[in-house]
Design a protein around this motif. Structure first.
Motif, short mmCIF file in Angstrom:
data_model
loop_
_atom_site.label_atom_id
_atom_site.label_comp_id
_atom_site.label_asym_id
_atom_site.label_seq_id
_atom_site.Cartn_x
_atom_site.Cartn_y
_atom_site.Cartn_z
N HIS A 17 0.80 -1.23 0.00
CA HIS A 17 0.00 0.00 0.00
C HIS A 17 0.83 1.28 0.00
O HIS A 17 0.27 2.37 0.10
N GLU A 19 2.62 2.34 2.36
CA GLU A 19 2.34 3.01 3.62
C GLU A 19 3.64 3.41 4.35
O GLU A 19 4.23 2.60 5.06
N GLU A 49 -7.01 15.26 2.34
CA GLU A 49 -5.79 14.42 2.28
C GLU A 49 -6.23 13.11 1.62
O GLU A 49 -6.93 12.31 2.23
N ALA A 52 -4.78 9.45 3.41
CA ALA A 52 -4.60 10.15 4.68
C ALA A 52 -3.75 9.41 5.70
O ALA A 52 -3.24 10.03 6.63
N GLY A 53 -3.62 8.08 5.56
CA GLY A 53 -2.89 7.34 6.59
C GLY A 53 -3.54 7.58 7.94
O GLY A 53 -4.75 7.45 8.10
N ALA A 56 -1.55 12.62 9.17
CA ALA A 56 -0.41 13.49 9.50
C ALA A 56 -0.66 14.96 9.15
O ALA A 56 -0.42 15.86 9.97
N LEU A 96 -7.41 4.03 2.48
CA LEU A 96 -7.77 2.69 2.03
C LEU A 96 -7.92 1.70 3.20
O LEU A 96 -8.86 0.89 3.23
N LEU A 97 -7.00 1.76 4.15
CA LEU A 97 -6.94 0.72 5.19
C LEU A 97 -7.78 1.09 6.41
O LEU A 97 -7.64 2.18 6.98
N ASP A 147 -10.99 3.80 -1.73
CA ASP A 147 -9.89 3.84 -2.69
C ASP A 147 -10.06 5.13 -3.47
O ASP A 147 -11.03 5.26 -4.26
N PHE A 148 -9.16 6.07 -3.24
CA PHE A 148 -9.31 7.39 -3.86
C PHE A 148 -9.27 7.30 -5.39
O PHE A 148 -9.94 8.08 -6.08
C1 LIG Z 1 2.70 7.23 1.94
S1 LIG Z 1 1.35 6.89 3.07
C2 LIG Z 1 0.99 8.55 3.54
C3 LIG Z 1 0.05 8.68 4.72
C4 LIG Z 1 -0.15 10.11 5.21
N1 LIG Z 1 -0.68 10.98 4.19
C5 LIG Z 1 1.16 10.69 5.73
O1 LIG Z 1 1.69 11.59 5.06
O2 LIG Z 1 1.65 10.24 6.76
C6 LIG Z 1 0.09 6.46 1.92
C7 LIG Z 1 -1.24 6.02 2.52
O3 LIG Z 1 -2.17 5.89 1.44
C8 LIG Z 1 -2.98 4.76 1.62
N2 LIG Z 1 -3.40 4.36 0.28
C9 LIG Z 1 -2.73 3.62 -0.64
N3 LIG Z 1 -3.45 3.51 -1.77
C10 LIG Z 1 -4.59 4.23 -1.59
C11 LIG Z 1 -5.73 4.52 -2.40
N4 LIG Z 1 -5.82 4.05 -3.64
N5 LIG Z 1 -6.71 5.29 -1.87
C12 LIG Z 1 -6.63 5.77 -0.62
N6 LIG Z 1 -5.58 5.53 0.21
C13 LIG Z 1 -4.56 4.78 -0.27
C14 LIG Z 1 -2.08 3.77 2.35
O4 LIG Z 1 -2.84 2.83 3.08
C15 LIG Z 1 -1.25 4.70 3.24
O5 LIG Z 1 -1.84 4.86 4.50
#
Ligand SMILES: C[S@@+](CC[C@H](N)C(=O)[O-])C[C@H]1O[C@@H](n2cnc3c(N)ncnc32)[C@H](O)[C@@H]1O
Length: 244
Positions: A17, A19, A49, A52-53, A56, A96-97, A147-148
């Motif tokens: 993901h 992440e 965001e 968003a995770g 943050a 997503l999660l 899923d964005f």
């Molecule tokens: C690089 S992390 C960034 C999290 C947060 N924005 C930060 O800066 O700490 C990416 C996040 O996007 C989520 N993610 C991955 N693919 C996605 C999707 N298609 N739609 C929404 N979220 C997604 C992951 O689960 C993860 O939590």
């Protein structure tokens, strides 16, 4: 880097993901970029965001908005409460999660609660239940699992966001009134404008009826719309039936 900051939960989650959470110092540097800073800190500026995770960026923005409001209304608890809710109502996230979504919601509420508790303490008061319940309702509606890229949730339903549009907001407004309107992410991308108060209606996945099938047995589903409400009573989610 802040001590004990956890940026990676597992190798598998990074591979599957992407992440990797953003360090606080980098979030701070990005959010305070000249030109962005002054806009993002305003309670009415919508921020999304999209991955968003644990929130943050949203956390950082909310903290900064609450600090600004406490400085703007040092002697007015009611205005702080109203504008703090407005500040939350324009923060959105998609993640997503499911575990991250829950953590993001909790993180935002804890920031709100801790700040509000301390600010209320200046007035020898405890946080009001209505205000905190409204904060919970707004945050839970604004931080959406999905899923964005596909614009859908795990249940294959459209991602739906609530707009909390203030009504007749003036400089001296103390009690903010809002009207909630539900938009799918798809509608937002398409710049579709809905009637204020519209409630998203899920499209039932039923077998298609032919022209010659009877429609008489189909239940009549009443349609509802959100009523204008004080933002401190958003938790009531009051609706009225739309007359046919
Ligand atoms: C690089 S992390 C960034 C999290 C947060 N924005 C930060 O800066 O700490 C990416 C996040 O996007 C989520 N993610 C991955 N693919 C996605 C999707 N298609 N739609 C929404 N979220 C997604 C992951 O689960 C993860 O939590």
């Amino acid at each position: 880097m802040v001590e004990n900051e956890v940026l990676i939960k597992s190798k598998k989650r990074v591979q599957q993901h992407g992440e990797v959470f953003t360090p606080k110092a980098i979030v701070d540097a990005m959010v305070t970029l000249p030109g962005l800073d002054e806009i993002i800190i305003q309670a009415q500026t919508s921020v999304l965001e999209p991955a968003a995770g644990e929130g943050a960026f949203l956390i950082n923005i909310l903290e900064r908005r609450l600090s600004l409001l406490s400085a703007q209304f040092p002697d007015d608890l009611v205005r702080f409460e109203n504008y703090a809710l407005l500040a939350i109502s324009s923060l959105y996230g998609v993640e997503l999660l499911v575990d991250n979504v829950k953590k993001c919601v909790i993180n935002l509420f804890v920031i709100f609660h801790d700040f509000y508790k301390e600010f209320s303490g200046n007035f020898d008061q405890q946080p009001k239940t209505d205000v905190e319940e409204s904060a919970k309702t707004i945050i839970a509606a604004n931080i959406v699992q999905g899923d964005f890229l596909k614009r859908t949730t795990n249940a294959d339903a459209p991602i739906v966001f609530s707009e909390w549009a203030p009504l007749q907001l003036k400089k001296n407004t103390k009690h903010i009134q809002v009207i909630r309107t539900e938009y799918t992410l798809q509608e937002i991308f398409q710049k579709i404008k809905l009637e204020p108060g519209s409630v998203y209606i899920p499209v039932p996945k039923t077998e298609q009826l032919s022209l010659f099938d009877s429609h008489e047995d189909l239940p009549v589903v009443p349609l509802y719309r959100y009523l204008p409400t004080r933002i401190t009573e958003a938790y009531k989610e009051e609706k009225e039936e739309i007359p046919e």
